[in-house]
Design an enzyme around this catalytic site. Structure first.
Site, short mmCIF file in Angstrom:
data_model
loop_
_atom_site.label_atom_id
_atom_site.label_comp_id
_atom_site.label_asym_id
_atom_site.label_seq_id
_atom_site.Cartn_x
_atom_site.Cartn_y
_atom_site.Cartn_z
N CYS A 1 1.41 -1.17 4.98
CA CYS A 1 1.19 -2.63 4.97
C CYS A 1 2.38 -3.39 5.58
O CYS A 1 2.52 -3.41 6.80
CB CYS A 1 0.90 -3.10 3.54
SG CYS A 1 0.16 -4.76 3.47
N HIS B 1 -3.70 0.14 1.71
CA HIS B 1 -2.90 0.73 0.64
C HIS B 1 -3.53 2.04 0.16
O HIS B 1 -4.51 2.02 -0.59
CB HIS B 1 -2.77 -0.24 -0.53
CG HIS B 1 -1.89 -1.41 -0.24
ND1 HIS B 1 -0.54 -1.39 -0.49
CD2 HIS B 1 -2.17 -2.61 0.30
CE1 HIS B 1 -0.01 -2.56 -0.12
NE2 HIS B 1 -0.99 -3.31 0.37
N GLU C 1 -2.37 4.05 -1.95
CA GLU C 1 -1.95 4.36 -3.32
C GLU C 1 -2.90 3.84 -4.40
O GLU C 1 -2.86 4.31 -5.54
CB GLU C 1 -0.53 3.84 -3.58
CG GLU C 1 -0.38 2.32 -3.59
CD GLU C 1 -0.12 1.72 -2.22
OE1 GLU C 1 0.43 0.61 -2.16
OE2 GLU C 1 -0.47 2.36 -1.21
#
Length: 509
Positions: free
Chosen positions: A79, A167, A169
């Site tokens: 990002c 993202h 994660e």
């Protein structure tokens, strides 16, 4: 401890989740603020740049020094990191026409690209940015796009450098863990050897080397962290470990006696110290949460200093500090703003000559439990909910008095015992009651009352960094509320906290 992956934090709310996903791959990683990197970057095998609430176009945006990283280490920029590499690497970052936030599908993925190995076309990813990369950096090669984000992923030819605007994660990125594994294992070549058994073997050897024949005192609380720390230290130094369990007068009902009994038969040398009056005196008239924490921390240090002097030649103070304590106590401009202080983070005052040893400092809570299982610790003890170091002091909003402590102990006991009796305790990460600094009007019999309000809190979580409130059955909450109001004198109203972390925290103070 092995230095596998370095995560540089630019202030993203998801930074800790990156670490969690990497650890789930059995790969050790560490988080550092971007402007306070470790001195030994060369020892890390790969680097990940986190997201950030900043725009790379802003004057006060974080500007990391990547001179030791770019082209020298496998680098994954997430990002903000990806936008930073583009903006300052010959590309272009501009405001998005529409804010790119939420679910998106990878409608283009470059063929035969190892970074996206085993990731299907139209895989769902999670976006969270208001800027977008409109032109790739110099030598940038497009790897993936979504309907709204043309440059969703890229790599820089001639380097092992990758940038992604989504993202990986967060759970909403369905193949995010696979992408991280592709980068760390298949591209960076990192071994997946961070397991509980390996941790025990490594940390026990490290403790033996570090402590030698020195004497160590440990602050035992009865919780998972200090118990696992005690067993690890006992495995390393045996009789040279002295465990001290302090009654600060702010424990749960009957906890001092129960915990001392719980440790019988574990082979630990445990000393019980009742310092409750000393803590109550130190807290008299203090209302501000941080002031309460610091007052409690100060007395803890004083009590340990007193007890340590009763044991000849003590050199070390051991603590059950875990990684979220460390992360949440860091304060730099931008990343990981301090959420709270911890009495077991940040060192000791000058007058206390003990050195600190923290065997669990790099572990998340769920990892501590896994290590405990590897050590053979009883499952009932490992399943105990987290309990804050300052105890009920930060669950009594406002000043602390013996009367308030007694009220909250009774309320808490009814709630926790109710969870156990109805098979709900193990489905909850952490639960407790909060005594509010307000009175409310009630009616009991024919009399009007004006008494205390208590809030019940139960959350589910993996590691305490994020949490959601638990949807306890209404019938259960009704029963607990009735029991509290009927049995605890001074309380006439019970409410249930339905806030998540973030934006709230688990504790109220």
């Amino acid at each position: 401890m092995q230095h596998n992956v370095l995560i540089l934090d630019f202030g993203s709310q998801y930074t800790q989740l990156i670490a969690r996903r990497v650890r789930e791959l059995n790969i050790f990683c560490e988080i550092y603020p971007y402007n306070q990197p470790p001195k030994d970057i060369a020892s890390f095998q790969a680097i990940i740049l986190s997201g950030s609430p900043f725009s790379v176009r802003a004057e006060d945006a974080p500007h990391p020094d990547l001179s030791q990283i770019r082209g020298k280490k496998p680098l994954l920029a997430v990002c903000y990191g990806a936008q930073y590499l583009a903006h300052f690497g010959g590309g272009e970052v501009a405001p998005s026409n529409t804010r790119e936030y939420g679910r998106a599908l990878l409608n283009y993925v470059k063929d035969d690209e190892l970074f996206f190995d085993e990731v299907a076309l139209n895989s769902q990813v999670w976006m969270s940015h208001s800027d977008t990369i409109t032109r790739l950096p110099e030598n940038g090669m497009l790897l993936a796009s979504t309907h709204d984000v043309a440059n969703a992923a890229y790599k820089i030819e001639g380097e092992v450098t990758y940038g992604i605007q989504f993202h990986p994660e967060v759970y909403h990125s369905v193949d995010g863990k696979q992408i991280l594994e592709n980068f760390l294992v298949k591209i960076a070549g990192i071994e997946q050897n961070f397991t509980p058994n390996n941790f025990v073997e490594d940390i026990v050897a490290e403790l033996k080397e570090k402590l030698q024949d020195d004497l160590v005192v440990l602050g035992l609380s009865g919780g998972v962290d200090s118990t696992v720390a005690a067993v690890l230290l006992n495995k390393a130094i045996g009789k040279n470990l002295y465990c001290i369990f302090v009654n600060n007068g702010l424990l749960r009902k009957n906890e001092f006696a129960n915990v001392l009994k719980q440790y019988e038969g574990m082979g630990l040398n445990v000393i019980g110290v009742d310092a409750s009056q000393r803590f109550m005196d130190a807290l008299a008239g203090i209302e501000e949460p941080e002031a309460k924490r610091k007052a409690i921390g100060k007395v803890f240090v004083e009590v340990f200093d007193d007890e340590a002097h009763k044991i000849n030649n003590v050199t070390w103070l051991a603590q059950g500090t875990i990684y979220p304590d460390v992360i949440e106590s860091v304060s730099v401009k931008g990343p990981s703003a301090t959420i709270k202080s911890h009495h077991n983070v940040g060192g000791l005052p000058d007058f206390m000559k003990l050195k600190i040893v923290e065997p669990l400092r790099m572990l998340f809570k769920d990892e501590v439990r896994k290590v405990g299982r590897a050590l053979g610790i009883d499952e009932e003890l490992l399943g105990r909910h987290p309990f804050p170091g300052p105890g009920l002091a930060i669950r009594i909003l406002g000043d602390i008095t013996p009367e308030k402590v007694q009220i909250l102990q009774e309320v808490d006991h009814i709630f926790i015992q109710g969870l156990k009796d109805h098979g709900l305790y193990d489905k909850v990460w952490q639960a407790g009651a909060i005594l509010l600094p307000v009175n409310s009007v009630g009616v009991m019999g024919d009399e009007r009352t004006y008494e205390k309000v208590v809030a019940l809190r139960a959350v589910e979580s993996t590691d305490g960094m994020t949490a959601d409130w638990v949807h306890l059955p209404y019938d259960f909450l009704t029963m607990i509320s009735n029991q509290i109001i009927n049995k605890v004198r001074g309380v006439n109203r019970v409410v249930y906290d339905i806030s998540s972390k973030p934006p709230a925290t688990i504790e109220w103070e």
